[in-house]
Design a protein around this motif. Structure first.
Motif, PDB file in Angstrom:
ATOM      1  N   GLU A  30       9.894  13.344   8.490  1.00 29.88           N
ATOM      2  CA  GLU A  30      10.274  12.142   9.245  1.00 29.88           C
ATOM      3  C   GLU A  30       9.122  11.541  10.040  1.00 29.88           C
ATOM      4  O   GLU A  30       9.284  10.522  10.719  1.00 29.88           O
ATOM      5  CB  GLU A  30      11.471  12.439  10.174  1.00 29.88           C
ATOM      6  CG  GLU A  30      11.130  13.487  11.205  1.00 29.88           C
ATOM      7  CD  GLU A  30      12.086  13.483  12.417  1.00 29.88           C
ATOM      8  OE1 GLU A  30      12.241  12.435  13.071  1.00 29.88           O
ATOM      9  OE2 GLU A  30      12.640  14.545  12.694  1.00 29.88           O
ATOM     10  N   HIS A  31       7.929  12.167   9.984  1.00 26.60           N
ATOM     11  CA  HIS A  31       6.780  11.656  10.747  1.00 26.60           C
ATOM     12  C   HIS A  31       5.711  11.052   9.829  1.00 26.60           C
ATOM     13  O   HIS A  31       4.610  10.750  10.271  1.00 26.60           O
ATOM     14  CB  HIS A  31       6.171  12.782  11.587  1.00 26.60           C
ATOM     15  CG  HIS A  31       7.136  13.373  12.569  1.00 26.60           C
ATOM     16  ND1 HIS A  31       7.192  12.998  13.897  1.00 26.60           N
ATOM     17  CD2 HIS A  31       8.128  14.284  12.402  1.00 26.60           C
ATOM     18  CE1 HIS A  31       8.151  13.675  14.519  1.00 26.60           C
ATOM     19  NE2 HIS A  31       8.739  14.466  13.629  1.00 26.60           N
ATOM     20  N   ARG A  32       6.046  10.904   8.549  1.00 27.67           N
ATOM     21  CA  ARG A  32       5.035  10.386   7.614  1.00 27.67           C
ATOM     22  C   ARG A  32       4.855   8.881   7.829  1.00 27.67           C
ATOM     23  O   ARG A  32       5.717   8.212   8.371  1.00 27.67           O
ATOM     24  CB  ARG A  32       5.441  10.742   6.180  1.00 27.67           C
ATOM     25  CG  ARG A  32       5.343  12.264   6.006  1.00 27.67           C
ATOM     26  CD  ARG A  32       5.681  12.834   4.644  1.00 27.67           C
ATOM     27  NE  ARG A  32       5.646  14.307   4.763  1.00 27.67           N
ATOM     28  CZ  ARG A  32       6.194  15.176   3.929  1.00 27.67           C
ATOM     29  NH1 ARG A  32       6.815  14.753   2.851  1.00 27.67           N
ATOM     30  NH2 ARG A  32       6.119  16.472   4.145  1.00 27.67           N
ATOM     31  N   GLY A  33       3.667   8.374   7.456  1.00 34.14           N
ATOM     32  CA  GLY A  33       3.419   6.932   7.591  1.00 34.14           C
ATOM     33  C   GLY A  33       2.703   6.541   8.873  1.00 34.14           C
ATOM     34  O   GLY A  33       2.532   5.354   9.151  1.00 34.14           O
ATOM     35  N   HIS A  34       2.288   7.516   9.695  1.00 31.48           N
ATOM     36  CA  HIS A  34       1.547   7.206  10.935  1.00 31.48           C
ATOM     37  C   HIS A  34       0.092   7.658  10.862  1.00 31.48           C
ATOM     38  O   HIS A  34      -0.566   7.783  11.887  1.00 31.48           O
ATOM     39  CB  HIS A  34       2.202   7.907  12.140  1.00 31.48           C
ATOM     40  CG  HIS A  34       3.624   7.518  12.401  1.00 31.48           C
ATOM     41  ND1 HIS A  34       3.964   6.445  13.196  1.00 31.48           N
ATOM     42  CD2 HIS A  34       4.791   8.041  11.951  1.00 31.48           C
ATOM     43  CE1 HIS A  34       5.278   6.344  13.235  1.00 31.48           C
ATOM     44  NE2 HIS A  34       5.803   7.303  12.491  1.00 31.48           N
ATOM     45  N   ARG A  35      -0.383   7.970   9.682  1.00 36.77           N
ATOM     46  CA  ARG A  35      -1.753   8.461   9.458  1.00 36.77           C
ATOM     47  C   ARG A  35      -2.030   9.734  10.269  1.00 36.77           C
ATOM     48  O   ARG A  35      -3.144   9.979  10.716  1.00 36.77           O
ATOM     49  CB  ARG A  35      -2.787   7.372   9.769  1.00 36.77           C
ATOM     50  CG  ARG A  35      -2.487   6.066   9.029  1.00 36.77           C
ATOM     51  CD  ARG A  35      -3.692   5.197   8.848  1.00 36.77           C
ATOM     52  NE  ARG A  35      -4.700   5.850   8.024  1.00 36.77           N
ATOM     53  CZ  ARG A  35      -5.999   5.658   8.156  1.00 36.77           C
ATOM     54  NH1 ARG A  35      -6.449   4.833   9.084  1.00 36.77           N
ATOM     55  NH2 ARG A  35      -6.851   6.277   7.380  1.00 36.77           N
ATOM     56  N   LEU A  36      -0.971  10.511  10.471  1.00 33.99           N
ATOM     57  CA  LEU A  36      -1.146  11.742  11.263  1.00 33.99           C
ATOM     58  C   LEU A  36      -2.026  12.756  10.534  1.00 33.99           C
ATOM     59  O   LEU A  36      -2.780  13.488  11.173  1.00 33.99           O
ATOM     60  CB  LEU A  36       0.216  12.388  11.556  1.00 33.99           C
ATOM     61  CG  LEU A  36       0.998  11.857  12.753  1.00 33.99           C
ATOM     62  CD1 LEU A  36       2.286  12.674  12.914  1.00 33.99           C
ATOM     63  CD2 LEU A  36       0.185  11.894  14.037  1.00 33.99           C
ATOM     64  N   GLY A  37      -1.945  12.802   9.201  1.00 30.59           N
ATOM     65  CA  GLY A  37      -2.757  13.771   8.448  1.00 30.59           C
ATOM     66  C   GLY A  37      -4.241  13.560   8.720  1.00 30.59           C
ATOM     67  O   GLY A  37      -4.963  14.488   9.118  1.00 30.59           O
ATOM     68  N   ALA A  38      -4.703  12.316   8.539  1.00 32.69           N
ATOM     69  CA  ALA A  38      -6.124  11.995   8.762  1.00 32.69           C
ATOM     70  C   ALA A  38      -6.489  12.217  10.229  1.00 32.69           C
ATOM     71  O   ALA A  38      -7.575  12.710  10.557  1.00 32.69           O
ATOM     72  CB  ALA A  38      -6.403  10.551   8.359  1.00 32.69           C
ATOM     73  N   ALA A  39      -5.560  11.846  11.142  1.00 29.12           N
ATOM     74  CA  ALA A  39      -5.852  11.978  12.577  1.00 29.12           C
ATOM     75  C   ALA A  39      -5.988  13.444  12.977  1.00 29.12           C
ATOM     76  O   ALA A  39      -6.888  13.819  13.746  1.00 29.12           O
ATOM     77  CB  ALA A  39      -4.741  11.309  13.392  1.00 29.12           C
ATOM     78  N   LEU A  40      -5.111  14.305  12.448  1.00 31.79           N
ATOM     79  CA  LEU A  40      -5.188  15.731  12.789  1.00 31.79           C
ATOM     80  C   LEU A  40      -6.463  16.344  12.241  1.00 31.79           C
ATOM     81  O   LEU A  40      -7.133  17.141  12.906  1.00 31.79           O
ATOM     82  CB  LEU A  40      -3.968  16.473  12.233  1.00 31.79           C
ATOM     83  CG  LEU A  40      -2.670  16.184  12.969  1.00 31.79           C
ATOM     84  CD1 LEU A  40      -1.472  16.743  12.199  1.00 31.79           C
ATOM     85  CD2 LEU A  40      -2.710  16.771  14.381  1.00 31.79           C
ATOM     86  N   LYS A  41      -6.812  15.954  11.020  1.00 36.90           N
ATOM     87  CA  LYS A  41      -8.053  16.496  10.449  1.00 36.90           C
ATOM     88  C   LYS A  41      -9.249  16.040  11.276  1.00 36.90           C
ATOM     89  O   LYS A  41     -10.092  16.857  11.664  1.00 36.90           O
ATOM     90  CB  LYS A  41      -8.234  16.011   9.008  1.00 36.90           C
ATOM     91  CG  LYS A  41      -7.328  16.671   8.023  1.00 36.90           C
ATOM     92  CD  LYS A  41      -7.701  16.204   6.623  1.00 36.90           C
ATOM     93  CE  LYS A  41      -6.862  16.933   5.604  1.00 36.90           C
ATOM     94  NZ  LYS A  41      -7.468  16.956   4.288  1.00 36.90           N
ATOM     95  N   SER A  42      -9.346  14.739  11.531  1.00 39.27           N
ATOM     96  CA  SER A  42     -10.567  14.295  12.212  1.00 39.27           C
ATOM     97  C   SER A  42     -10.616  14.831  13.637  1.00 39.27           C
ATOM     98  O   SER A  42     -11.691  15.169  14.142  1.00 39.27           O
ATOM     99  CB  SER A  42     -10.788  12.785  12.128  1.00 39.27           C
ATOM    100  OG  SER A  42      -9.664  12.078  12.492  1.00 39.27           O
ATOM    101  N   ALA A  43      -9.447  14.995  14.290  1.00 46.58           N
ATOM    102  CA  ALA A  43      -9.464  15.571  15.651  1.00 46.58           C
ATOM    103  C   ALA A  43      -9.983  17.004  15.598  1.00 46.58           C
ATOM    104  O   ALA A  43     -10.778  17.422  16.448  1.00 46.58           O
ATOM    105  CB  ALA A  43      -8.053  15.556  16.239  1.00 46.58           C
TER     106      ALA A  43
END
Ligand SMILES: CC(C)(COP(=O)(O)OP(=O)(O)OC[C@H]1O[C@@H](n2cnc3c(N)ncnc32)[C@H](O)[C@@H]1OP(=O)(O)O)[C@@H](O)C(=O)NCCC(=O)NCCS
Length: 318
Positions: free
Chosen positions: A259-272
């Motif tokens: 339910e959290h997909r579509g917020h670019r969280l994957g890329a954000a978590l990796k780059s963080a």
């Protein structure tokens, strides 16, 4: 040439076995990402209880010319064995690989297993010996992944303002453990495995704790997770392993909860999480199925490039 068990209680024999395997596995693969000696030694000398490992070697006189490993899962997937065969260059195409494979098949059958899976990783520019060998022993491809690398720093993505970033190293803090176990199990259920017919690993707190304890002996384990501010719901996590003393990092799981997909969280978590790495870490390795379009695009947009192909193959041995 004889095929025997490695005597895992003999430190010199362990080092020679590992050196032969490492040399064979790296021969045609300049980008190979292989386990470090310490991580392998821990498996060989202190088994985890969830997998039975057997280590074989082919010797000519005193020289180890080939190695093989057999993993028999003891909790999930008890019909399956995992195998790896490596033959030192200069000793190939003389039946050493086949002799090791036949011994693995005999042992897997004796343990009641009906299929053997293997990961064959090749640099498509260099050699396809691994896939040719797999075909010769009757294994068929069930899934494919790409091995990608990126040089740090990569293009960054900010975490969506609706989420807090939660970072930890090593053991997951007590207050986050239940949520983390739930996300890890979601990952194990969701990750695409093509036609591989596998039971997903199911973690509980004790199994997570034992895996954390073992991993921390060989790796600096780092997790970045996202938690929604409005209701505290966990949106996803990204898991990294930095081998002690290495200048590279192993990007393991990245999951964004459905339910959290579509917020670019994957890329954000990796780059963080890459931003937090020590300065000496300059390269990231990761693995993604080419069919996993969302994650493959996320990776290539960040600067990852494909360097190897991983073929997950399986042979029926019933
Ligand atoms: C794959 C590997 C283990 C083969 O070892 P090997 O001792 O050369 O294998 P064998 O001599 O027993 O070969 C068995 C058959 O595999 C096939 N094969 C092996 N290497 C091959 C190559 N380079 N090109 C084409 N076919 C090949 C052939 O059919 C061969 O039979 P043949 O020699 O009678 O034609 C070796 O090349 C290696 O260590 N590669 C790196 C690690 C790897 O990819 N392992 C496999 C994944 S588990």
């Amino acid at each position: 040439m004889d095929v025997t068990d490695l005597d895992t209680s003999d430190p010199d024999a362990r080092r020679r076995w590992f050196a032969a395997q490492d040399r064979a596995a790296r021969a045609d693969r300049p980008h190979a990402l292989l386990e470090a000696y310490g991580a392998w030694e821990l498996l060989a000398t202190e088994p985890s209880g969830h997998t039975d490992h057997q280590w074989l070697q082919a010797r000519e006189g005193d020289e180890v010319v080939g190695t093989a490993r057999l993993e028999l899962p003891l909790t999930e997937n008890r019909d399956l064995a995992w195998a790896e065969v490596d033959v030192v260059p200069g000793h190939r195409r003389r039946g050493v690989g086949r002799a090791l494979w036949e011994e693995l098949v005999a042992r897997a059958r004796a343990a009641g297993r009906t299929r053997i899976g293997a990961e064959v990783v090749v640099d498509p520019q260099r050699s396809d010996a691994g896939t040719a060998f797999a075909t010769a022993v009757g294994a068929v491809e069930k899934h494919r992944e790409d091995h990608l690398v990126a040089d740090l720093p990569v293009a960054g993505t900010a975490v969506d303002a609706a989420y807090d970033l939660v970072l930890w190293r090593g053991r997951c803090p007590d207050e986050h453990r239940a949520a983390y176990v739930a996300m890890r199990n979601q990952m194990n259920a969701d990750v695409p495995v093509g036609e591989l017919d596998l039971e997903a690993t199911v973690l509980d707190d004790a199994r997570l704790a034992s895996s954390e304890e073992r991993l921390m002996r060989s790796y600096d384990v780092r997790v970045a997770a996202a938690r929604r501010r409005s209701d505290g719901a966990w949106g996803g996590y990204s898991l990294l392993f930095v081998p002690h003393g290495a200048d590279f990092v192993w990007q393991d799981d990245t999951l964004v909860m459905p339910e959290h997909r579509g917020h670019r969280l994957g890329a954000a978590l990796k780059s963080a999480s890459y931003r937090e790495l020590p300065a000496e870490v300059t390269r990231v390795h990761t693995w993604t199925a080419p069919t996993n379009t969302a994650m493959h695009r996320t990776n290539t947009a960040m600067g990852f490039r494909v360097v190897e192909h991983l073929h997950e193959v399986e042979a029926a041995i019933a």
